[in-house]
Design a protein around this motif. Structure first.
Motif, PDB file in Angstrom:
ATOM      1  N   UNK A 106      -9.553 -10.938  -0.704  1.00 48.61           N
ATOM      2  CA  UNK A 106      -8.754 -10.130  -1.626  1.00 48.61           C
ATOM      3  C   UNK A 106      -8.779  -8.663  -1.213  1.00 48.61           C
ATOM      4  N   UNK A 107      -7.599  -8.068  -1.200  1.00 45.72           N
ATOM      5  CA  UNK A 107      -7.476  -6.612  -1.123  1.00 45.72           C
ATOM      6  C   UNK A 107      -6.568  -6.273  -2.289  1.00 45.72           C
ATOM      7  N   UNK A 108      -7.140  -5.689  -3.335  1.00 45.47           N
ATOM      8  CA  UNK A 108      -6.430  -5.610  -4.614  1.00 45.47           C
ATOM      9  C   UNK A 108      -6.338  -4.177  -5.115  1.00 45.47           C
ATOM     10  N   UNK A 109      -5.131  -3.838  -5.555  1.00 41.03           N
ATOM     11  CA  UNK A 109      -4.894  -2.561  -6.235  1.00 41.03           C
ATOM     12  C   UNK A 109      -5.021  -2.797  -7.736  1.00 41.03           C
ATOM     13  N   UNK A 110      -5.861  -1.997  -8.366  1.00 41.03           N
ATOM     14  CA  UNK A 110      -6.063  -2.108  -9.815  1.00 41.03           C
ATOM     15  C   UNK A 110      -5.492  -0.868 -10.469  1.00 41.03           C
ATOM     16  N   UNK A 111      -4.442  -0.996 -11.251  1.00 36.71           N
ATOM     17  CA  UNK A 111      -3.891   0.179 -11.931  1.00 36.71           C
ATOM     18  C   UNK A 111      -4.911   0.730 -12.940  1.00 36.71           C
ATOM     19  N   UNK A 112      -4.693   1.961 -13.395  1.00 41.04           N
ATOM     20  CA  UNK A 112      -5.639   2.543 -14.358  1.00 41.04           C
ATOM     21  C   UNK A 112      -5.848   1.604 -15.549  1.00 41.04           C
ATOM     22  N   UNK A 132     -16.627  -5.589  -1.178  1.00 47.17           N
ATOM     23  CA  UNK A 132     -17.128  -5.111   0.109  1.00 47.17           C
ATOM     24  C   UNK A 132     -16.604  -3.719   0.432  1.00 47.17           C
ATOM     25  N   UNK A 133     -15.658  -3.271  -0.383  1.00 48.89           N
ATOM     26  CA  UNK A 133     -15.081  -1.936  -0.207  1.00 48.89           C
ATOM     27  C   UNK A 133     -14.486  -1.507  -1.548  1.00 48.89           C
ATOM     28  N   UNK A 134     -14.623  -0.217  -1.835  1.00 49.92           N
ATOM     29  CA  UNK A 134     -14.143   0.301  -3.130  1.00 49.92           C
ATOM     30  C   UNK A 134     -13.635   1.711  -2.923  1.00 49.92           C
ATOM     31  N   UNK A 135     -12.415   1.969  -3.362  1.00 45.60           N
ATOM     32  CA  UNK A 135     -11.908   3.346  -3.371  1.00 45.60           C
ATOM     33  C   UNK A 135     -11.367   3.611  -4.773  1.00 45.60           C
ATOM     34  N   UNK A 136     -11.922   4.605  -5.459  1.00 41.71           N
ATOM     35  CA  UNK A 136     -11.326   4.968  -6.753  1.00 41.71           C
ATOM     36  C   UNK A 136     -10.545   6.269  -6.571  1.00 41.71           C
ATOM     37  N   UNK A 137      -9.424   6.354  -7.284  1.00 46.70           N
ATOM     38  CA  UNK A 137      -8.478   7.459  -7.089  1.00 46.70           C
ATOM     39  C   UNK A 137      -8.420   8.378  -8.307  1.00 46.70           C
ATOM     40  N   UNK A 138      -7.799   9.539  -8.073  1.00 47.10           N
ATOM     41  CA  UNK A 138      -7.780  10.584  -9.093  1.00 47.10           C
ATOM     42  C   UNK A 138      -6.951  10.226 -10.322  1.00 47.10           C
ATOM     43  N   UNK A 187      -6.798   4.736 -10.858  1.00 46.02           N
ATOM     44  CA  UNK A 187      -6.595   3.438 -10.198  1.00 46.02           C
ATOM     45  C   UNK A 187      -7.689   3.226  -9.151  1.00 46.02           C
ATOM     46  N   UNK A 188      -7.824   1.966  -8.722  1.00 45.75           N
ATOM     47  CA  UNK A 188      -8.905   1.577  -7.806  1.00 45.75           C
ATOM     48  C   UNK A 188      -8.371   0.566  -6.805  1.00 45.75           C
ATOM     49  N   UNK A 189      -8.849   0.647  -5.577  1.00 45.87           N
ATOM     50  CA  UNK A 189      -8.581  -0.375  -4.557  1.00 45.87           C
ATOM     51  C   UNK A 189      -9.913  -1.053  -4.243  1.00 45.87           C
ATOM     52  N   UNK A 219       0.852  -1.198   0.000  1.00 44.44           N
ATOM     53  CA  UNK A 219       0.000   0.000   0.000  1.00 44.44           C
ATOM     54  C   UNK A 219       0.884   1.243   0.000  1.00 44.44           C
ATOM     55  N   UNK A 220       1.974   1.189   0.741  1.00 43.39           N
ATOM     56  CA  UNK A 220       2.868   2.348   0.783  1.00 43.39           C
ATOM     57  C   UNK A 220       3.553   2.578  -0.563  1.00 43.39           C
ATOM     58  N   UNK A 221       3.773   1.501  -1.295  1.00 47.21           N
ATOM     59  CA  UNK A 221       4.407   1.648  -2.611  1.00 47.21           C
ATOM     60  C   UNK A 221       3.411   2.139  -3.660  1.00 47.21           C
ATOM     61  N   UNK A 222       2.143   1.742  -3.522  1.00 41.04           N
ATOM     62  CA  UNK A 222       1.202   1.978  -4.632  1.00 41.04           C
ATOM     63  C   UNK A 222       0.038   2.912  -4.323  1.00 41.04           C
ATOM     64  N   UNK A 223      -0.255   3.168  -3.052  1.00 40.00           N
ATOM     65  CA  UNK A 223      -1.448   3.963  -2.732  1.00 40.00           C
ATOM     66  C   UNK A 223      -1.138   5.327  -2.112  1.00 40.00           C
ATOM     67  N   UNK A 224      -0.027   5.410  -1.382  1.00 41.00           N
ATOM     68  CA  UNK A 224       0.247   6.626  -0.624  1.00 41.00           C
ATOM     69  C   UNK A 224       0.285   7.845  -1.538  1.00 41.00           C
TER      70      UNK A 224
END
Ligand SMILES: [Zn+2]
Length: 276
Positions: A82-88, A97-103, A106-108, A14-19
């Protein structure tokens, strides 16, 4: 289910890909599940997460803390799946069960297996949550010394007949450990799951302590167990010595056939000759 090494792996990734990413939209699940624990309503979660920036994540026990700045912490715990990072541009799962989309597009997403907590707290309040508050030292904490471990054993013995497996898997006595990693810890320590901890010699206590540290670090070095998935959807590289595939196979130490027993609400895999 994720155990401490998997949560540590997810925090690193998460620190490599989400921060630093900014949340466009946060959603709780579209796939109802009786054992997913939320502490916010759907609209409230969306309102509170929009525009927040992902801060540095950390793992403690079976919990993953992801700051959503300013002012909030996303707490994922006691979960698997699964807790998955999806690149653009990546294909996204239909159930979550949880969704975060980023600017940046990309999506978690998270989809748990059996149960799990996906909760959002005002920063600081996450430490008051049951099981997080008053958490005992984990094997990765500096306080987890042999002296502490010996005291924990004395304390865990009083009033309860407790076995080695019980020490490793019950009541979060050692937070972050679970039934999966416990199998290899007991094998490396040459201890039977039923061995009462009140009868452990000093040498056996030391061997068990060393095995907890060695095994935890080995699974972390492998990026988690190979029957769990990391943030990129890849299985970990740590192959357990003692699991269902080992049954009937020769023990790596002595060659005796590995056995399976049912004990304390789960399967145990062990060498009947090495583990006493
Ligand atoms: Zn053996």
């Amino acid at each position: 289910m994720f155990e401490l090494p998997e949560f540590v792996t997810l925090a690193h990734q998460a620190n490599a890909s989400l921060t630093g990413k900014v949340i466009l939209k946060g959603s709780l699940g579209n796939s109802p599940h009786k054992f997913v624990w939320y502490n916010r309503g759907h609209e409230e979660f969306a309102d509170l997460t929009a525009g927040k920036t992902v801060g540095p994540a950390r793992a403690q026990g079976k919990w993953l803390f992801i700051p959503l700045e300013p002012g909030y912490v996303l707490l994922l715990g006691e979960c698997g799946g699964r807790l998955i990072y999806h690149p653009p541009g990546a294909t996204l799962p239909s159930k979550y069960h949880l969704w975060l989309s980023f600017d940046d597009g990309s999506v978690l997403t998270a989809l748990t297996q059996m149960w799990g907590a996906y909760e959002l707290y005002e920063a600081g309040q996450e430490m008051q949550r049951q099981y997080v508050k008053d958490m005992r030292p984990t094997p990765l904490d500096p306080e987890f010394t042999f002296d502490y471990f010996a005291r924990l054993i004395s304390e865990a013995v009083s009033g309860a007949r407790r076995s080695t497996k019980g020490l490793l898997t019950q009541e979060q006595l050692i937070p972050g450990l679970g039934n999966a990693i416990a199998q290899d810890i007991m094998f490396r320590a040459a201890l039977h799951p039923r061995h009462p901890i009140s009868e452990l010699s000093q040498a056996q206590q030391q061997r068990l302590y060393g095995s907890i540290l060695d095994t935890t670090l080995a699974v972390i070095a492998g990026g988690g167990r190979n029957d769990e998935y990391d943030l990129y959807g890849q299985p970990g590289r740590y192959v357990r010595l003692m699991d269902s595939r080992a049954v009937g196979q020769p023990c790596p130490s002595c060659g005796a056939a590995i056995e399976k027993i049912q004990y304390l609400g789960g399967s145990c895999y062990l060498c009947p000759d090495c583990q006493v």
